[in-house]
Design a protein around this motif. Structure first.
Motif, PDB file in Angstrom:
ATOM      1  N   GLY A 133      -6.962  11.364   1.523  1.00  0.00           N
ATOM      2  CA  GLY A 133      -7.231   9.939   1.671  1.00  0.00           C
ATOM      3  C   GLY A 133      -6.292   9.351   2.709  1.00  0.00           C
ATOM      4  O   GLY A 133      -5.123   9.738   2.800  1.00  0.00           O
ATOM      5  N   ALA A 134      -6.837   8.426   3.475  1.00  0.00           N
ATOM      6  CA  ALA A 134      -6.057   7.860   4.576  1.00  0.00           C
ATOM      7  C   ALA A 134      -4.935   6.974   4.054  1.00  0.00           C
ATOM      8  O   ALA A 134      -5.025   6.405   2.979  1.00  0.00           O
ATOM      9  CB  ALA A 134      -6.974   7.040   5.473  1.00  0.00           C
ATOM     10  N   ARG A 135      -3.865   6.924   4.841  1.00  0.00           N
ATOM     11  CA  ARG A 135      -2.770   5.986   4.577  1.00  0.00           C
ATOM     12  C   ARG A 135      -2.766   4.946   5.693  1.00  0.00           C
ATOM     13  O   ARG A 135      -2.924   5.286   6.856  1.00  0.00           O
ATOM     14  CB  ARG A 135      -1.418   6.707   4.600  1.00  0.00           C
ATOM     15  CG  ARG A 135      -1.090   7.556   3.388  1.00  0.00           C
ATOM     16  CD  ARG A 135       0.358   8.058   3.492  1.00  0.00           C
ATOM     17  NE  ARG A 135       1.284   6.947   3.376  1.00  0.00           N
ATOM     18  CZ  ARG A 135       1.899   6.608   2.235  1.00  0.00           C
ATOM     19  NH1 ARG A 135       1.705   7.316   1.150  1.00  0.00           N
ATOM     20  NH2 ARG A 135       2.696   5.579   2.204  1.00  0.00           N
ATOM     21  N   PRO A 136      -2.542   3.679   5.337  1.00  0.00           N
ATOM     22  CA  PRO A 136      -2.563   2.655   6.385  1.00  0.00           C
ATOM     23  C   PRO A 136      -1.435   2.833   7.394  1.00  0.00           C
ATOM     24  O   PRO A 136      -1.539   2.363   8.519  1.00  0.00           O
ATOM     25  CB  PRO A 136      -2.406   1.346   5.599  1.00  0.00           C
ATOM     26  CG  PRO A 136      -1.853   1.738   4.276  1.00  0.00           C
ATOM     27  CD  PRO A 136      -2.342   3.124   4.005  1.00  0.00           C
ATOM     28  N   ALA A 188      -0.357  -8.792  -1.669  1.00  0.00           N
ATOM     29  CA  ALA A 188       0.300  -8.525  -0.392  1.00  0.00           C
ATOM     30  C   ALA A 188      -0.568  -7.712   0.559  1.00  0.00           C
ATOM     31  O   ALA A 188      -0.225  -7.543   1.721  1.00  0.00           O
ATOM     32  CB  ALA A 188       1.621  -7.793  -0.633  1.00  0.00           C
ATOM     33  N   ILE A 189      -1.677  -7.170   0.068  1.00  0.00           N
ATOM     34  CA  ILE A 189      -2.512  -6.312   0.915  1.00  0.00           C
ATOM     35  C   ILE A 189      -3.852  -6.995   1.162  1.00  0.00           C
ATOM     36  O   ILE A 189      -4.497  -7.461   0.221  1.00  0.00           O
ATOM     37  CB  ILE A 189      -2.731  -4.940   0.242  1.00  0.00           C
ATOM     38  CG1 ILE A 189      -1.385  -4.214   0.096  1.00  0.00           C
ATOM     39  CG2 ILE A 189      -3.720  -4.096   1.034  1.00  0.00           C
ATOM     40  CD1 ILE A 189      -1.461  -2.921  -0.675  1.00  0.00           C
ATOM     41  N   ASP A 190      -4.249  -7.064   2.415  1.00  0.00           N
ATOM     42  CA  ASP A 190      -5.551  -7.639   2.770  1.00  0.00           C
ATOM     43  C   ASP A 190      -6.569  -6.506   2.848  1.00  0.00           C
ATOM     44  O   ASP A 190      -6.595  -5.740   3.806  1.00  0.00           O
ATOM     45  CB  ASP A 190      -5.450  -8.381   4.102  1.00  0.00           C
ATOM     46  CG  ASP A 190      -6.777  -9.070   4.447  1.00  0.00           C
ATOM     47  OD1 ASP A 190      -7.805  -8.746   3.823  1.00  0.00           O
ATOM     48  OD2 ASP A 190      -6.770  -9.929   5.346  1.00  0.00           O
ATOM     49  N   ALA A 191      -7.382  -6.416   1.827  1.00  0.00           N
ATOM     50  CA  ALA A 191      -8.338  -5.302   1.754  1.00  0.00           C
ATOM     51  C   ALA A 191      -9.306  -5.319   2.922  1.00  0.00           C
ATOM     52  O   ALA A 191      -9.785  -4.266   3.354  1.00  0.00           O
ATOM     53  CB  ALA A 191      -9.102  -5.367   0.430  1.00  0.00           C
ATOM     54  N   ARG A 192      -9.606  -6.495   3.450  1.00  0.00           N
ATOM     55  CA  ARG A 192     -10.566  -6.570   4.562  1.00  0.00           C
ATOM     56  C   ARG A 192     -10.006  -5.876   5.793  1.00  0.00           C
ATOM     57  O   ARG A 192     -10.738  -5.260   6.560  1.00  0.00           O
ATOM     58  CB  ARG A 192     -10.884  -8.035   4.876  1.00  0.00           C
ATOM     59  CG  ARG A 192     -11.650  -8.728   3.754  1.00  0.00           C
ATOM     60  CD  ARG A 192     -11.655 -10.223   3.958  1.00  0.00           C
ATOM     61  NE  ARG A 192     -10.286 -10.747   4.039  1.00  0.00           N
ATOM     62  CZ  ARG A 192      -9.989 -12.029   4.223  1.00  0.00           C
ATOM     63  NH1 ARG A 192     -10.949 -12.925   4.349  1.00  0.00           N
ATOM     64  NH2 ARG A 192      -8.735 -12.420   4.274  1.00  0.00           N
ATOM     65  N   ALA A 193      -8.685  -5.986   5.980  1.00  0.00           N
ATOM     66  CA  ALA A 193      -8.063  -5.299   7.112  1.00  0.00           C
ATOM     67  C   ALA A 193      -7.809  -3.832   6.794  1.00  0.00           C
ATOM     68  O   ALA A 193      -7.846  -2.969   7.674  1.00  0.00           O
ATOM     69  CB  ALA A 193      -6.749  -5.993   7.469  1.00  0.00           C
ATOM     70  N   LEU A 194      -7.560  -3.566   5.521  1.00  0.00           N
ATOM     71  CA  LEU A 194      -7.243  -2.192   5.129  1.00  0.00           C
ATOM     72  C   LEU A 194      -8.465  -1.274   5.225  1.00  0.00           C
ATOM     73  O   LEU A 194      -8.358  -0.124   5.649  1.00  0.00           O
ATOM     74  CB  LEU A 194      -6.683  -2.199   3.696  1.00  0.00           C
ATOM     75  CG  LEU A 194      -6.322  -0.853   3.069  1.00  0.00           C
ATOM     76  CD1 LEU A 194      -5.275  -0.124   3.907  1.00  0.00           C
ATOM     77  CD2 LEU A 194      -5.803  -1.061   1.638  1.00  0.00           C
ATOM     78  N   ALA A 195      -9.619  -1.787   4.820  1.00  0.00           N
ATOM     79  CA  ALA A 195     -10.816  -0.939   4.726  1.00  0.00           C
ATOM     80  C   ALA A 195     -11.112  -0.167   6.018  1.00  0.00           C
ATOM     81  O   ALA A 195     -11.287   1.061   5.972  1.00  0.00           O
ATOM     82  CB  ALA A 195     -12.017  -1.775   4.294  1.00  0.00           C
TER      83      ALA A 195
END
Lengths: 501, 383
Positions: free
Chosen positions: A14-17, A456-463
């Motif tokens: 799985g990817a890491r940001p 603290a995490i923006d899922a829209r940017a993370l996806a």
């Protein structure tokens, strides 16, 4: 799915940001053969099999002395019995083992048993789980870590046996990791000599009926000891050839005879151990000639007349490169990377590479990396709970964990680490993991993960970082419509993209 | 204004709660005194087991053991009898304040709880075809622009979601805070056949377990009383929605349905008592996503079906009647050979009830509430 997304999610863990998206996906994978660390710091720091075995031996010795002192009436329940049974299963799961009652008497066997179980469960087992998880989070070689988990499950022990709880992780650390990029035969040999396996599948107590010890005991007619076929059978059925591949019951029994003498030193102490030559350091492999069935053996039509330890090793060496073994391993690897119904053509190529190279694992992995079947754009696998958990933690950027939180999570999700309950290991097909309650539990776990991330995490940017060019419109929309950052993150962790690889 | 449940209280009895509640939920005084409550029965309530067509010649044969509940049940008319658990509702019927519509169904014709509830709540023709709920859209057609709506649950259910602001409040015994997430996951899985099927199943199980754990009569009474406290004040809410679960009686239906109906009846009783004189201005709609099979299954229960019953209660309702274009329970009359055939559109029933209650033009109400059901006339004469 884009190639990079497949490399990170299907081949990797799985990817890491915080990690760069691979530019050349194939190269990114093969480069991991160089960057993999078989013994990273967190694993080196975990208790090794010698330390765990020392504790086990001390416990068993205390129990033995107490029995001599007080008689059998004071023995703890059969569930926690020491030798000669050594096969009782633990009453509780490793993380739910009863804690000792306050003020437990030092000579109370039951209290001691509980204390021991707690040490093995909370300390040894949980520490190993923590080490495995951290390695999976911070590794430079997530593809190879995935293969470690694959082989660990192929050579499964199950931590529901008291003697195996603390040792379960050490099998992976000591027998799998050093050989994951080596020869299959070397891994096989290391596994079958490891104390966790020898104890789990009862090989440690197997005695040749005509061995010096077997003959002596038989003459006295007191205790029933003798051959135990468990490990020999599972080596053939699970570790190498595969079930129904042509070997017979007679072959299993002959192999079991050849295996006699393969045992662990320093676990059972007392006068017998000195005599059998098993009084060495706790947890070490030892060939005890006094337990070995004399004579040549015939297995699958081949005669093995090597002396002592070499007899079983010769059988293992042949099994390791047998065409059936190659087919078995090829099928499981293809299933792991190319879908629950492994494509026959891929299985054939993997098998051919295995046989051509004498089981050289990187050569086999290269076939996987080069195969079009493993790069299909649609998801091919429903993640197991372990895969889902690790990929979630990686997606959240986690690098440290509380070991007990991981054991608890995996217990709840239905895949306790190193505790599949059978030597066959966990299934690797969606039917075993894609259940209604399983999905509900993942959603609940995702919500907990998300609440800990605390907005603290923006899922829209993370996806798009996790799934480059592979986020579906439905998922994007769900993330955009979520009523809070936490809710969006929870939705991302259970999105179809995230549930599969 | 979506009120955070945790912000509100993490404790306290409903009574103590309501005292704190009043100032927080004070809305601008609405220009209408009319109140409307939608009670959704999640899980497909068995209409045939609630309002039983005991006069149908096939009833006893089709229903087997389930028919036994109606041996001594009060008759509503020549055809129908009411389940003995429905004491308060039966009394309202005798006072002509309760009306039942039978053999009703939403436009949904498949048998997924999930999709069926979505159609029931959005008022669309198919699942997820509309993005907001009919109860929310209703706020736009009420004579007063000030009418406020509240969900008596931790989060806002689909029927109340939409452009008009809606608050929500739940006593601690009501569903888990994450229900909203569960709904969103449902939408997320809509296009994924494997996950959609798994998720529908999981939610069904959860509703069942949740209800058995928490669905006591006490909770039902507290919920009814709470809703009344939210609706009764002059500056209180005018629209409320209450969710009930646990209607998915696949096994052991007799005991479970009796308990479910007793809880519903208790809730209605508490609501009426709490509303006091305002009851005359109140209309309560009880409806479910679809009905259940006519025949009993092998485990003493019934499976997902089609036609069911809906209930209208209130001081202004022209009650004491069962509205039904009865299709019959003979095998040949059944929908797809297994379900009560729907003969009345639930949409038209709801549209007729709401428009008459609030004095809105029925065609206008239908267009707003059920925009895709073009040309379907509202059922008249309900109020």
């Amino acid at each position: 799915m884009a190639q990079s997304s497949i490399a990170m999610n299907r081949f990797g863990l799985g990817a890491r940001p915080d990690e760069a998206v691979p530019v050349d996906s194939q190269k990114w994978l093969t480069a991991q053969f160089e960057s993999f660390n078989p013994r990273p710091a967190e694993i080196a720091a975990a208790p090794n099999s010698r330390a765990v075995s020392e504790d086990l031996a001390k416990y068993l010795e205390d129990q033995r002395q107490l029995r001599q002192q007080y008689g059998p009436a004071r023995r703890p329940g059969a569930a926690l019995a020491g030798p000669p049974a050594m096969s009782g299963s633990m009453a509780g799961t490793p993380d739910t083992v009863a804690v000792p009652e306050p003020g437990a008497r030092k000579d109370d066997p039951l209290a001691q048993a509980r204390q021991f179980a707690r040490r093995q469960g909370r300390d040894d087992y949980a520490t190993a789980v923590g080490a495995r998880t951290i390695a999976a989070l911070v590794t430079p070689a997530p593809f190879v870590e995935r293969l470690v988990h694959f082989w660990s499950n192929h050579f499964a022990v199950s931590a529901d046996k008291l003697t195996v709880v603390g040792l379960s992780g050490t099998l992976e650390f000591e027998a799998i990791r050093p050989h994951v990029l080596g020869k299959f035969g070397d891994m096989l040999s290391a596994v079958e000599r490891h104390p966790a396996m020898l104890l789990y599948l009862d090989q440690a107590q197997s005695v040749g009926p005509n061995s010096p010890i077997g003959a002596r005991v038989a003459a006295r007619g007191v205790r029933k000891i003798g051959l135990n076929e468990n490990l020999a059978r599972e080596i053939m059925e699970l570790h190498t050839l595969g079930v129904r591949t042509g070997y017979s019951q007679a072959d299993v029994t002959e192999f079991a005879r050849a295996m006699t003498g393969w045992t662990v030193s320093g676990i059972a102490r007392g006068p017998g151990a000195r005599f059998t030559g098993t009084d060495g350091p706790a947890g070490a492999f030892v060939f005890a000639a006094a337990l070995h069935e004399p004579g040549a053996r015939t297995i699958m039509g081949k005669r093995y007349d090597q002396p002592g330890e070499h007899q079983a090793q010769s059988v293992l060496d042949d099994l390791a490169v047998h065409p059936a073994t190659a087919a078995h391993v090829a099928t499981k690897l293809a299933r792991h990377f190319a879908g629950d119904a492994p494509p026959p053509a891929l299985v054939e190529r993997l098998q051919a590479a295995f046989l051509r190279t004498g089981g050289d694992l990187p050569s086999v992995y290269r076939v996987l990396i080069d195969a079009p079947e493993t790069w299909a754009p649609q998801p091919l696998k429903f993640k197991t709970p372990w895969e889902w958990s690790v990929s979630s933690m990686r997606a959240l950027g986690m690098k440290t964990i509380q070991p007990l939180a991981v054991t608890g999570l995996l217990n709840q999700l239905g895949q306790p680490i190193w505790r599949p309950g059978s030597p066959a290991g966990y299934d690797d097909i969606a039917a075993s993991w894609a259940g209604p309650d399983a999905v509900m539990r993942r959603v609940e776990a995702a919500e907990r993960f998300a609440s800990r991330a605390n907005g603290a995490i923006d899922a829209r940017a993370l996806a798009p970082k996790l799934f480059p060019a592979a986020v579906s419109p439905a998922t994007s929309q769900a993330l955009a419509n979520a009523d809070s950052p936490g809710q969006a993150l929870a939705l991302l962790l259970v999105a179809p993209e995230f549930m599969r690889r | 204004m979506v009120l955070d449940r945790r912000h509100f209280v993490a404790s306290a009895s409903i009574g103590g709660l309501a005292a704190m509640l009043a100032p927080r939920l004070a809305f601008a005084k609405a220009e209408t005194d009319r109140r409307f409550v939608f009670i959704i029965q999640r899980g497909a309530a068995d209409g045939l087991g609630t309002i039983a067509p005991v006069g149908d010649p096939s009833f006893a044969g089709q229903r087997g053991d389930l028919a036994a509940d109606f041996a001594d049940a009060a008759k509503l008319d020549a055809m129908f009898a009411i389940h003995p658990s429905l004491v308060n509702i039966g009394a309202l019927y005798r006072e002509r304040q309760a009306l039942f519509a039978h053999a009703v169904a939403s436009p949904y014709r498949d048998r997924s709880h999930f999709d069926g509830q979505n159609v029931l709540e959005t008022g669309g023709l198919g699942a997820y075809s509309l993005k907001d709920g009919w109860l929310n859209r209703m706020l736009g057609v009420l004579p007063s622009g000030n009418a406020k709506a509240i969900a008596v649950s931790a989060t806002v259910p689909m029927a109340l979601r939409g452009r008009y602001e809606v608050s929500s409040y739940a006593p601690s015994s009501l569903p888990q805070a994450s229900d909203d997430l569960l709904q969103r996951v449902a939408m997320l899985y809509q296009g994924d056949s494997q996950l959609h099927a798994l998720w529908s199943e999981a939610l069904g199980t959860r509703a069942l377990a949740g209800d058995m754990a928490a669905g006591s009569q006490q909770n039902a009474a507290a919920t009814g009383a709470l809703a009344a406290k939210l609706l009764a004040p002059a500056d209180g809410a005018r629209i409320a929605m209450i969710e009930t679960g646990g209607w998915d009686t696949h096994a052991g239906q007799r005991g479970r349905l009796a308990a479910q109906l007793r809880n519903l009846d208790t809730l209605i009783g508490a609501l009426k008592t709490g509303l006091g004189p305002s009851w005359t201005e109140t209309m309560v709609l009880v409806a479910t996503e679809f009905g259940r099979t006519v025949a009993v299954n092998g485990t003493g229960g019934t499976d997902h079906g089609t036609g069911s019953a809906a209930t209208l209660l209130g001081g202004g309702v022209k009650g004491g009647r069962v509205l039904a274009d009865w299709p019959g329970l003979g095998q040949a009359a059944l929908f797809e050979g297994r379900d009560l055939k729907p003969t009345t559109q639930l949409d038209a029933f709801i549209g007729g009830a709401v428009s008459a209650h609030f004095g809105v033009d029925p065609a206008r109400a239908m267009a707003a509430l059920f925009p895709d059901s073009r040309g379907v006339p509202a059922v008249g004469g309900l109020v």
